[in-house]
Scaffold this active site. Structure first.
Site, PDB file in Angstrom:
ATOM      1  N   LYS A 145       3.614   1.713   4.034  1.00 10.33           N
ATOM      2  CA  LYS A 145       4.647   2.694   4.377  1.00 10.33           C
ATOM      3  C   LYS A 145       5.672   2.815   3.251  1.00 10.33           C
ATOM      4  CE  LYS A 145       5.992   3.657   8.558  1.00 10.33           C
ATOM      5  NZ  LYS A 145       5.237   4.881   8.859  1.00 10.33           N
TER       6      LYS A 145
ATOM      7  N   GLU B 165      -6.290  11.134   7.506  1.00 10.47           N
ATOM      8  CA  GLU B 165      -5.277  11.096   8.560  1.00 10.47           C
ATOM      9  C   GLU B 165      -4.387  12.314   8.442  1.00 10.47           C
ATOM     10  OE1 GLU B 165      -2.203   8.032   8.373  1.00 10.47           O
ATOM     11  OE2 GLU B 165      -2.767   7.594   6.314  1.00 10.47           O
TER      12      GLU B 165
ATOM     13  N   ARG C 122       3.184  -6.014   8.400  1.00 10.28           N
ATOM     14  CA  ARG C 122       2.847  -4.834   7.592  1.00 10.28           C
ATOM     15  C   ARG C 122       3.879  -4.614   6.500  1.00 10.28           C
ATOM     16  NH1 ARG C 122       1.749   0.791  10.615  1.00 10.28           N
ATOM     17  NH2 ARG C 122       4.013   0.708  10.897  1.00 10.28           N
TER      18      ARG C 122
END
Length: 316
Positions: free
Chosen positions: A163, A199, A64
């Site tokens: 992120k 989210e 990721r």
């Protein structure tokens, strides 16, 4: 903490070292400070009953980070370098891994543009850093969410699916206001239509109706959580039909159960969602699916339940 550099001369990450945790020096014109060119990851190490230490799906975090680095025009450590750095950091801090069942060691890898740079362009040098801190057993209690329909966490074409360090502080203001009103967190809607749930501030969301578990599709504005991915696989193994799709906000009104997932909380039941003044309450307690999923996942993470999926790694 573990530190590794990417320099103009080397053009690769190399010569990583462990050093005492402490402040770092950085040029005032560095890319991370001026333009937010940075990423982070979050994962945990767990103490087994026999005192051994387990890591959970570390390769997923490494992959990721590589996806995020590509989006942010940054080089990234290889998967092997990432895993090696995490292992060395944990072993150097193994006395801080809490006893079995009493918490975990939270690990924070950072990737930052640290070269001097006044222009709006990618940095010339980068720093990969890993540090750690002991934490308790997730966030206590249940969640009471408020739907945020004015501020959006992410927009199509942006960085909501990685992120990036810049994803988080823009929602501090509405989140602080919501907490002042007694809510645990905010549930954000999509920026295009304002009608689909996405989210929360730092966790993914699931709704249960009958035998069907639904969660919003990660289409670039939603972070593909590793806990989210793990819970989907476990729930499928339990015989539930797991769907990734657009979920209109109106569907939360008749959901039987709602829960959130993330590295910090693992799996946590949602007690209520408030939308435009209307409060909807959900099933709670020991018999909920959320509790069953939490027990199964934490059992695997701590070595109590046999890991038949190859998710954990013993380090020594």
């Amino acid at each position: 903490m573990y530190v590794m550099k990417f320099t103009e001369e080397e053009q690769m990450f190399c010569n990583g070292t462990l050093t005492r945790f402490g402040n770092i020096q950085m040029c005032p014109s560095s890319g991370i400070l001026n333009y937010g060119q940075g990423l982070f990851e979050g994962l945990k190490a767990y103490r087994k009953e026999d005192e051994g230490i387990l890591l959970f799906r570390t390769e997923e975090n490494a992959l990721r980070m590589k996806v995020g680095a590509d989006r942010m025009c940054m080089p990234s450590p290889t998967v092997d370098q990432f895993i090696d750095a995490v292992k060395k950091t944990v072993l150097a801090n193994k006395r801080w891994v809490p006893p079995h069942g009493r918490g975990s060691l939270y690990i924070r890898p950072l990737l930052m543009g640290t070269g001097r740079n006044l222009e709006v362009k990618p940095s010339s040098e980068y720093t990969f850093l890993v540090y750690a801190s002991p934490v308790g057993n997730g966030l206590k209690g249940v969640l009471n969410l408020m739907v945020e329909d004015n501020v959006h966490r992410a927009t199509p074409g942006g960085t909501g699916g990685i992120k990036a360090v810049t994803n988080y502080s823009p929602i501090y203001k509405p989140l602080t206001e919501a907490k002042a009103k007694g809510f645990s967190d905010l549930l954000y809607l999509d920026a295009l239509t304002g009608s689909n749930i996405e989210e929360c501030s730092g966790c993914n969301i699931f709704i249960l109706k009958g035998n069907v578990i639904s969660t919003p599709t990660t289409h670039g504005t939603i972070l593909p959580g590793i806990t989210r991915k793990s819970i989907m696989e476990i729930a499928s193994g339990f015989g539930y039909q797991v769907e990734e799709r657009a979920i209109p906000i109106k569907e939360v009104f008749d959901a039987e159960e709602v829960f959130c997932t993330g590295t910090a909380m693992i799996v946590k039941s949602v007690a209520s969602i408030t939308y435009q003044g209307k409060r909807i309450e959900y099933k709670l307690g020991a018999e909920t699916l959320a509790q069953k999923l939490h027990a199964t996942l934490t059992g695997i993470q701590t070595g109590v339940i046999e890991d038949k999926l190859g998710w954990t790694m013993v380090i020594d």
